[in-house]
Design an enzyme around this catalytic site. Structure first.
Site, PDB file in Angstrom:
ATOM      1  N   GLU A   1       4.606  -4.266   8.772  1.00 48.54           N
ATOM      2  CA  GLU A   1       3.086  -4.318   8.186  1.00 48.54           C
ATOM      3  C   GLU A   1       3.000  -5.829   7.324  1.00 48.54           C
ATOM      4  O   GLU A   1       1.617  -6.030   7.285  1.00 48.54           O
ATOM      5  CB  GLU A   1       3.324  -3.350   6.996  1.00 48.54           C
ATOM      6  CG  GLU A   1       3.238  -1.833   7.283  1.00 48.54           C
ATOM      7  CD  GLU A   1       3.295  -0.837   6.328  1.00 48.54           C
ATOM      8  OE1 GLU A   1       3.010   0.276   6.573  1.00 48.54           O
ATOM      9  OE2 GLU A   1       3.434  -1.154   5.266  1.00 48.54           O
TER      10      GLU A   1
ATOM     11  N   HIS B   1       0.905  -1.148   0.022  1.00 53.70           N
ATOM     12  CA  HIS B   1       0.027  -0.032  -0.012  1.00 53.70           C
ATOM     13  C   HIS B   1       0.851   1.334   0.143  1.00 53.70           C
ATOM     14  O   HIS B   1       0.490   2.219   0.603  1.00 53.70           O
ATOM     15  CB  HIS B   1      -1.086  -0.043   1.160  1.00 53.70           C
ATOM     16  CG  HIS B   1      -0.444   0.004   2.534  1.00 53.70           C
ATOM     17  ND1 HIS B   1      -1.048  -0.841   3.491  1.00 53.70           N
ATOM     18  CD2 HIS B   1       0.608   0.548   3.074  1.00 53.70           C
ATOM     19  CE1 HIS B   1      -0.278  -0.574   4.498  1.00 53.70           C
ATOM     20  NE2 HIS B   1       0.615   0.241   4.220  1.00 53.70           N
TER      21      HIS B   1
ATOM     22  N   HIS C   1      10.740  -2.747   3.752  1.00 57.37           N
ATOM     23  CA  HIS C   1      11.222  -1.365   3.813  1.00 57.37           C
ATOM     24  C   HIS C   1      11.606  -0.958   5.220  1.00 57.37           C
ATOM     25  O   HIS C   1      11.055  -1.312   6.141  1.00 57.37           O
ATOM     26  CB  HIS C   1       9.914  -0.397   3.249  1.00 57.37           C
ATOM     27  CG  HIS C   1       8.831  -0.434   4.098  1.00 57.37           C
ATOM     28  ND1 HIS C   1       8.140  -1.422   4.375  1.00 57.37           N
ATOM     29  CD2 HIS C   1       8.057   0.810   4.496  1.00 57.37           C
ATOM     30  CE1 HIS C   1       7.052  -1.068   5.028  1.00 57.37           C
ATOM     31  NE2 HIS C   1       6.953   0.410   5.134  1.00 57.37           N
TER      32      HIS C   1
ATOM     33  N   HIS D   1      -1.987   5.397   9.097  1.00 61.43           N
ATOM     34  CA  HIS D   1      -0.962   6.205   9.132  1.00 61.43           C
ATOM     35  C   HIS D   1      -1.030   7.433   9.571  1.00 61.43           C
ATOM     36  O   HIS D   1      -0.568   8.296   9.141  1.00 61.43           O
ATOM     37  CB  HIS D   1      -0.201   5.972   8.037  1.00 61.43           C
ATOM     38  CG  HIS D   1       0.059   4.789   7.375  1.00 61.43           C
ATOM     39  ND1 HIS D   1      -0.660   4.100   6.456  1.00 61.43           N
ATOM     40  CD2 HIS D   1       1.174   3.969   7.094  1.00 61.43           C
ATOM     41  CE1 HIS D   1      -0.158   3.006   6.263  1.00 61.43           C
ATOM     42  NE2 HIS D   1       0.956   2.855   6.544  1.00 61.43           N
TER      43      HIS D   1
END
Lengths: 122, 281
Positions: free
Chosen positions: B240, B12, B193, B58
């Protein structure tokens, strides 16, 4: 090993966003979170000092925000990258430039380390 | 009756949303767009009516002052959030409050999965990046969505095993729904990431591929991995990826593998997987 969080800070160059750090950075992150709204971005842009004072930011926090020192705000100030990135809506800074600053590189240097340097900067 | 027909795994990454809105057809974006085409076609072919999208907010709606570990929407409509750069030009996400309340009743009463229920919820890129790539939305959405948020930002995070069990509970909840609903469960986030520290930009293509293998064929190999190891392998923000286990746990143990693509251009591994539930084949 922290009893509260169940993990250690053993990964070099990594600041895990723990509850304790979140508590330390609560006002800083609250300020950054507020910038998700257009009227707040306009108010901050018009008068940054007053806007930051309204969030009870410390002199150190205000100085680091002005200096765009994301590294210090995260490592020492309890900043959350997911909130600090919202500063970019005002300053135009993207994730790549915030990342390069944390790595001690220019954006150009950082981009050279990527497989495909996309133009989209978040 | 409610029926789970498909599981989708998707990154996402916000830049995907930006590039989508700008209709960026430059060569470096083609691997991303190509990855979603088979996913969208399959969901249409299977006649999916509802999507349960597992994602994390977020800082669009939730903040660290009150930070639910699990939260589910129960509304007929969800507004598009401004995350700091303006509101994306997408119609409000269509929900199904009755379906959501059924899920909430089953999750909380039958499975003792007592999550926060939200009658107002503003949508974040965690959900809004994959949704338009998976479902038609002009002039309005062709799918009814249930947003399901998991805190993966502020530690302590839920364990991967807990998220896996959420998937089991979702299956039970969907299958006890008395109305007709053909459901896709979408797990979002990752892949590797890291966005903080001098390790910013850490990625791990080998681990991403291994993760995608395990999600398809051996998801239980992932459920006991401690947060530290996820972060070490995939970067601090790659936790995530655990959210994909909520999707996989809602499917049959064996699935039909329909599609998988992976692309690592810049900061984050971009992945799309499509699995057909064995009971829906």
């Amino acid at each position: 090993m922290s009893k509260e969080t169940g993990h250690s800070d053993h990964i070099p160059g990594t600041t895990v966003f723990t509850g304790q750090r979140s508590a330390k950075g609560l006002q800083l992150n609250k300020f950054a979170y507020s910038l998700r709204l257009a009227e707040n971005r306009a108010a901050f842009e018009a008068d940054p000092e007053t806007y930051m004072n309204n969030y009870k930011l410390s002199d150190w926090e205000k100085q680091k925000i002005v200096e765009k020192d994301v590294k210090a705000l995260i490592e020492e100030g309890g900043g959350s990258i997911y909130m600090l990135i919202k500063l970019g809506g005002v300053t135009g800074e993207g994730l790549a430039s915030m990342g390069a600053q944390q790595r001690g590189e220019s954006v150009e240097e950082f981009m050279k380390t990527r497989n495909v340097p996309l133009k989209q900067n978040t | 009756m409610g029926k789970i027909v498909a599981g989708i795994g998707s990154s996402h990454i916000p830049s995907i949303g930006n590039a989508y809105d700008q209709n960026d057809q430059s060569p470096e974006w083609q691997p991303c767009w190509e990855g979603y085409k088979p996913a969208k076609a399959f969901l249409k072919e299977k006649g999916v009516t509802h999507a349960i999208v597992i994602y994390n907010d977020h800082g669009t709606d939730f903040f660290y002052d009150k930070c639910p570990t699990f939260a589910m929407g129960a509304a007929d409509e969800y507004p598009i959030g401004d995350e700091g750069w303006g509101v994306r030009d997408l119609p409000p996400v269509k929900g199904d409050a009755d379906f959501s309340w059924h899920l909430a009743n089953s999750l909380i009463m039958d499975s003792e999965f007592d999550l926060t229920v939200c009658q107002e919820m503003v949508m974040d890129h965690g959900l809004l990046v994959p949704l338009p790539l998976l479902f038609d939305h002009d002039p309005e959405w062709t799918v009814k969505t249930v947003p399901l948020h998991i805190n993966v930002l502020q530690h302590p995070l839920p364990t991967p095993n807990r998220i896996w069990k959420l998937g089991h509970a979702l299956r039970k909840a969907v299958e006890s729904y008395p109305e007709d609903a053909r459901v896709a469960v979408v797990g979002t986030g990752g892949l590797s990431h890291q966005l903080n520290g001098t390790r910013f930009g850490h990625t791990n293509e080998g681990w991403d591929e291994e993760f995608l293998d395990k999600i398809e064929d051996d998801p239980e190999a992932l459920i006991d991995i401690p947060h530290d190891i996820w972060m070490e392998r995939g970067g601090a923000e790659s936790v995530e990826m655990m959210m994909w286990l909520g999707m996989r746990g809602a499917l049959t143990p064996d699935v039909n593998k329909i599609h998988r693509s992976y692309y690592m251009p810049m900061l984050t591994g971009m992945a799309v997987t499509v699995m057909e539930d064995a009971k829906a084949a």
